[in-house]
Write a protein that holds these residues in place. Structure first.
Motif, PDB file in Angstrom:
ATOM      1  N   PRO A  65       0.822  -1.214   0.000  1.00  0.00           N
ATOM      2  CA  PRO A  65       0.000   0.000   0.000  1.00  0.00           C
ATOM      3  C   PRO A  65       0.859   1.269   0.000  1.00  0.00           C
ATOM      4  O   PRO A  65       0.478   2.280  -0.576  1.00  0.00           O
ATOM      5  N   ASP A  66       2.039   1.189   0.605  1.00  0.00           N
ATOM      6  CA  ASP A  66       2.882   2.387   0.710  1.00  0.00           C
ATOM      7  C   ASP A  66       4.236   2.197   0.014  1.00  0.00           C
ATOM      8  O   ASP A  66       5.247   2.748   0.449  1.00  0.00           O
ATOM      9  N   ALA A  67       4.261   1.427  -1.074  1.00  0.00           N
ATOM     10  CA  ALA A  67       5.541   1.235  -1.786  1.00  0.00           C
ATOM     11  C   ALA A  67       5.311   0.911  -3.254  1.00  0.00           C
ATOM     12  O   ALA A  67       4.315   0.287  -3.622  1.00  0.00           O
ATOM     13  N   VAL A  68       6.238   1.388  -4.086  1.00  0.00           N
ATOM     14  CA  VAL A  68       6.244   1.025  -5.512  1.00  0.00           C
ATOM     15  C   VAL A  68       7.660   0.608  -5.892  1.00  0.00           C
ATOM     16  O   VAL A  68       8.638   1.109  -5.324  1.00  0.00           O
ATOM     17  N   ARG A  69       7.744  -0.320  -6.859  1.00  0.00           N
ATOM     18  CA  ARG A  69       9.047  -0.673  -7.420  1.00  0.00           C
ATOM     19  C   ARG A  69       9.153   0.024  -8.770  1.00  0.00           C
ATOM     20  O   ARG A  69       8.227  -0.065  -9.587  1.00  0.00           O
ATOM     21  N   VAL A  70      10.255   0.749  -9.011  1.00  0.00           N
ATOM     22  CA  VAL A  70      10.367   1.517 -10.259  1.00  0.00           C
ATOM     23  C   VAL A  70      11.709   1.237 -10.927  1.00  0.00           C
ATOM     24  O   VAL A  70      12.699   0.918 -10.263  1.00  0.00           O
ATOM     25  N   SER A  71      11.727   1.388 -12.257  1.00  0.00           N
ATOM     26  CA  SER A  71      12.954   1.179 -13.021  1.00  0.00           C
ATOM     27  C   SER A  71      13.944   2.293 -12.707  1.00  0.00           C
ATOM     28  O   SER A  71      13.571   3.476 -12.664  1.00  0.00           O
ATOM     29  N   GLY A  72      15.214   1.926 -12.579  1.00  0.00           N
ATOM     30  CA  GLY A  72      16.228   2.904 -12.189  1.00  0.00           C
ATOM     31  C   GLY A  72      16.434   4.007 -13.216  1.00  0.00           C
ATOM     32  O   GLY A  72      16.759   5.136 -12.870  1.00  0.00           O
ATOM     33  N   GLY A  73      16.229   3.689 -14.500  1.00  0.00           N
ATOM     34  CA  GLY A  73      16.492   4.680 -15.544  1.00  0.00           C
ATOM     35  C   GLY A  73      15.365   5.671 -15.741  1.00  0.00           C
ATOM     36  O   GLY A  73      15.488   6.615 -16.525  1.00  0.00           O
ATOM     37  N   MET A  74      14.266   5.462 -15.033  1.00  0.00           N
ATOM     38  CA  MET A  74      13.093   6.342 -15.204  1.00  0.00           C
ATOM     39  C   MET A  74      13.398   7.743 -14.670  1.00  0.00           C
ATOM     40  O   MET A  74      14.124   7.893 -13.697  1.00  0.00           O
ATOM     41  N   ARG A  75      12.796   8.756 -15.302  1.00  0.00           N
ATOM     42  CA  ARG A  75      12.991  10.111 -14.802  1.00  0.00           C
ATOM     43  C   ARG A  75      11.927  10.436 -13.749  1.00  0.00           C
ATOM     44  O   ARG A  75      10.780   9.994 -13.849  1.00  0.00           O
ATOM     45  N   TYR A  76      12.315  11.253 -12.771  1.00  0.00           N
ATOM     46  CA  TYR A  76      11.372  11.588 -11.699  1.00  0.00           C
ATOM     47  C   TYR A  76      10.094  12.232 -12.247  1.00  0.00           C
ATOM     48  O   TYR A  76       9.007  12.009 -11.719  1.00  0.00           O
ATOM     49  N   GLY A  77      10.233  13.045 -13.296  1.00  0.00           N
ATOM     50  CA  GLY A  77       9.048  13.716 -13.841  1.00  0.00           C
ATOM     51  C   GLY A  77       8.012  12.714 -14.318  1.00  0.00           C
ATOM     52  O   GLY A  77       6.801  12.874 -14.072  1.00  0.00           O
ATOM     53  N   GLU A  78       8.488  11.654 -15.015  1.00  0.00           N
ATOM     54  CA  GLU A  78       7.557  10.625 -15.513  1.00  0.00           C
ATOM     55  C   GLU A  78       6.991   9.821 -14.345  1.00  0.00           C
ATOM     56  O   GLU A  78       5.821   9.463 -14.329  1.00  0.00           O
ATOM     57  N   LEU A  79       7.833   9.549 -13.371  1.00  0.00           N
ATOM     58  CA  LEU A  79       7.376   8.806 -12.196  1.00  0.00           C
ATOM     59  C   LEU A  79       6.288   9.601 -11.458  1.00  0.00           C
ATOM     60  O   LEU A  79       5.265   9.041 -11.037  1.00  0.00           O
ATOM     61  N   GLY A  80       6.489  10.912 -11.353  1.00  0.00           N
ATOM     62  CA  GLY A  80       5.502  11.749 -10.662  1.00  0.00           C
ATOM     63  C   GLY A  80       4.135  11.666 -11.326  1.00  0.00           C
ATOM     64  O   GLY A  80       3.111  11.507 -10.650  1.00  0.00           O
ATOM     65  N   VAL A  81       4.113  11.743 -12.658  1.00  0.00           N
ATOM     66  CA  VAL A  81       2.841  11.678 -13.395  1.00  0.00           C
ATOM     67  C   VAL A  81       2.179  10.320 -13.155  1.00  0.00           C
ATOM     68  O   VAL A  81       0.978  10.223 -12.886  1.00  0.00           O
ATOM     69  N   ASP A  82       2.959   9.252 -13.222  1.00  0.00           N
ATOM     70  CA  ASP A  82       2.431   7.897 -13.028  1.00  0.00           C
ATOM     71  C   ASP A  82       1.855   7.739 -11.620  1.00  0.00           C
ATOM     72  O   ASP A  82       0.744   7.227 -11.429  1.00  0.00           O
ATOM     73  N   LEU A  83       2.603   8.190 -10.618  1.00  0.00           N
ATOM     74  CA  LEU A  83       2.138   8.034  -9.232  1.00  0.00           C
ATOM     75  C   LEU A  83       0.863   8.843  -8.992  1.00  0.00           C
ATOM     76  O   LEU A  83      -0.083   8.362  -8.356  1.00  0.00           O
ATOM     77  N   GLN A  84       0.839  10.064  -9.508  1.00  0.00           N
ATOM     78  CA  GLN A  84      -0.342  10.921  -9.313  1.00  0.00           C
ATOM     79  C   GLN A  84      -1.585  10.235  -9.892  1.00  0.00           C
ATOM     80  O   GLN A  84      -2.651  10.249  -9.280  1.00  0.00           O
ATOM     81  N   ARG A  85      -1.435   9.593 -11.050  1.00  0.00           N
ATOM     82  CA  ARG A  85      -2.564   8.868 -11.660  1.00  0.00           C
ATOM     83  C   ARG A  85      -3.076   7.760 -10.744  1.00  0.00           C
ATOM     84  O   ARG A  85      -4.246   7.450 -10.728  1.00  0.00           O
ATOM     85  N   ARG A  86      -2.178   7.183  -9.970  1.00  0.00           N
ATOM     86  CA  ARG A  86      -2.576   6.115  -9.043  1.00  0.00           C
ATOM     87  C   ARG A  86      -3.007   6.661  -7.683  1.00  0.00           C
ATOM     88  O   ARG A  86      -3.218   5.888  -6.750  1.00  0.00           O
ATOM     89  N   GLY A  87      -3.025   7.984  -7.543  1.00  0.00           N
ATOM     90  CA  GLY A  87      -3.399   8.582  -6.249  1.00  0.00           C
ATOM     91  C   GLY A  87      -2.284   8.502  -5.225  1.00  0.00           C
ATOM     92  O   GLY A  87      -2.522   8.528  -4.022  1.00  0.00           O
ATOM     93  N   LEU A  88      -1.027   8.430  -5.727  1.00  0.00           N
ATOM     94  CA  LEU A  88       0.129   8.272  -4.826  1.00  0.00           C
ATOM     95  C   LEU A  88       1.094   9.437  -4.995  1.00  0.00           C
ATOM     96  O   LEU A  88       1.037  10.180  -5.983  1.00  0.00           O
ATOM     97  N   ALA A  89       2.031   9.540  -4.042  1.00  0.00           N
ATOM     98  CA  ALA A  89       3.000  10.640  -4.087  1.00  0.00           C
ATOM     99  C   ALA A  89       4.291  10.242  -3.389  1.00  0.00           C
ATOM    100  O   ALA A  89       4.310   9.338  -2.547  1.00  0.00           O
ATOM    101  N   LEU A  90       5.349  10.964  -3.752  1.00  0.00           N
ATOM    102  CA  LEU A  90       6.616  10.894  -3.010  1.00  0.00           C
ATOM    103  C   LEU A  90       6.622  12.040  -1.997  1.00  0.00           C
ATOM    104  O   LEU A  90       5.926  13.037  -2.178  1.00  0.00           O
TER     105      LEU A  90
END
Ligand SMILES: Cc1cc2nc3c(=O)[nH]c(=O)nc-3n(C[C@H](O)[C@H](O)[C@H](O)COP(=O)(O)OP(=O)(O)OC[C@H]3O[C@@H](n4cnc5c(N)ncnc54)[C@H](O)[C@@H]3O)c2cc1C
Length: 415
Positions: A71-96
């Motif tokens: 519920p409070d963790a995601v596994r992400v690819s190391g080469g991903m950019r934070y900007g893309e990760l932010g958009v993806d997480l926001q879509r899932r209702g999640l945040a860093l």
């Protein structure tokens, strides 16, 4: 084959070749080849930390994957950019919890150098890592928070292998409102430093040091629903609220910046200063940064203030931020809450490198350099300021016994 330059253009990579594996299988093929290896992120470091004479390994062609693991963790690819990760997480209702000033950097590259944003209560980006998977010539190894070597393997300068994925702490998505307050007086800021950096979730002080009495701007990013802005303190600091969108370099066009003027918006569009679709910062620039323990912050700022006449002609802007303490061995905020004194310089490397020793000489001898920026501190001094350096060197010798991931930067550091 030319590999090109880093983002700032002050370093032409000296690597013989660059590999862009598209899968874990292709990556293991690259790792099996002979010669020195070096993982490369989005090229935003200002020194040769990411360079090699052998093969650079760029993960940007690997699939950018985000998987919810708890519920409070995601596994992400190391080469991903934070900007893309932010958009993806926001879509899932999640945040860093935190973000650097720019969303353009890769997760693995940022974590590896201890990259941070600002916030008295928030650690650097690496503190969100709860597990890290490193790939080397002998296969992959995953270390979890709490494992013996974990605290040495997160901020690890690319020295322990290729960070193919990380598991990150996440929380429910939240909104942030950003306001800019112009002209805080230095004497009042230093007298009220603890209250000033607590004005919001994330606070930055910007100054071009053309005026020793007043900083240029105080940026406050506050979670919506949190405590109201402390108007009495802002008045005591002598600030006036900005009525137009501002750039960290006062007077520079501000369209590259995330919305201000108190307009609430999702965390990933407010915590970074710059928007993903634009060039962050000034573009033509160099950077240095030193993190001092919070107890030494006022002394460090006064030392910079005393050098203002020498600093200002080369400076685009100085940013002061706060970072919570952590236990990651090579983290500049290891063991104690820190204050980062960041310098964005004009792109004149000889002049910057001639000035840095003067800055390093007046800063408290507890100041630790940012791994990805320009510094002239002697390696022995860097070791002395990092109590777990010897533990990291021993871990590196165990995890990379043949020194496949070593480069000139690490050798200068004494690995
Ligand atoms: C405009 C600008 C603004 C910045 N703002 C901030 C800021 O707000 N806060 C801050 O702290 N810093 C900031 N920085 C510095 C920047 O965050 C760091 O230099 C960061 O390391 C850059 O990440 P990168 O992906 O570009 O990595 P690179 O520069 O490409 O590499 C950095 C290091 O990470 C290693 N690495 C990269 N990918 C991997 C991988 N997959 N596995 C293992 N190791 C890897 C490399 O080997 C190298 O040692 C800024 C830089 C720029 C240019």
């Amino acid at each position: 084959m030319s590999i090109g330059t880093n983002w700032a253009g002050n370093l032409r990579y000296g690597a013989a070749t660059i590999a862009r594996p598209r899968s874990r299988e292709e990556l293991s093929g690259v790792l099996a080849t002979a010669g020195p290896l070096r993982p490369l992120g989005s090229r935003h470091s200002f020194n040769d930390i990411a360079d090699t004479t052998g093969t650079l390994i760029d993960l940007s062609a690997m699939p950018a994957e985000v998987e919810r693991t708890a519920p409070d963790a995601v596994r992400v690819s190391g080469g991903m950019r934070y900007g893309e990760l932010g958009v993806d997480l926001q879509r899932r209702g999640l945040a860093l919890a935190n973000f650097a000033s720019l969303p353009h950097i890769s997760v693995a590259g940022a974590v590896s150098t201890g990259t941070h944003g600002s916030g008295d209560g928030i650690g650097s980006l690496a503190t969100a890592v709860r597990a890290v998977t490193l790939a080397g010539p002998d296969g992959e190894r995953t270390l979890h928070r709490g494992d013996a070597d974990f605290a040495g393997a997160v901020v690890s300068l690319g020295a322990l292998g290729v960070m193919v994925e990380v598991e990150l702490d996440v929380e429910p998505a939240y909104d942030v409102a950003q306001t800019v307050h112009e002209g805080p007086a230095w004497d009042a800021l230093l007298a009220e430093f603890d209250r000033a950096t607590a004005l919001g979730t994330s606070v930055s002080i910007f100054s071009r040091w053309t005026d020793r009495d007043r900083a240029d701007q105080l940026w406050v990013k506050n979670r919506v629903g949190g405590p109201a802005l402390d108007a009495e303190l802002l008045a005591r600091l002598g600030t006036t609220p900005a009525t137009v969108q501002r750039h960290p370099i006062l007077g520079a066009p501000a369209e590259a910046c995330t919305p201000q003027l108190g307009e609430p918006g999702p965390w990933h569009e407010r915590l970074p200063h710059f928007r993903l679709a634009f060039t962050p910062s000034a573009g033509e620039e160099l950077q240095s940064e030193y993190l001092v323990p919070r107890r030494d912050a006022a002394r460090a700022i006064e030392a910079i203030r005393a050098l203002a006449d020498r600093i200002a002609p080369l400076l685009l802007v100085n940013e002061i931020r706060t970072v919570a303490a952590d236990d990651l061995w090579l983290s500049p905020s290891y063991g104690e809450a820190a204050v980062g004194l960041h310098f964005t310089w004009r792109r004149d490397q000889p002049a910057v490198e001639a000035l840095l020793p003067a800055i390093e000489a007046v800063l408290p001898d507890t100041a630790r350099p940012h791994w990805g920026k320009l510094s002239t501190l002697e390696p022995a001094e860097v070791h002395r300021r990092l109590p777990r350096w010897a533990d990291f060197a021993a871990l590196e010798a165990r995890m990379d016994p043949a020194g496949r991931f070593r480069n000139a930067y690490l050798e200068r550091l004494g690995l």
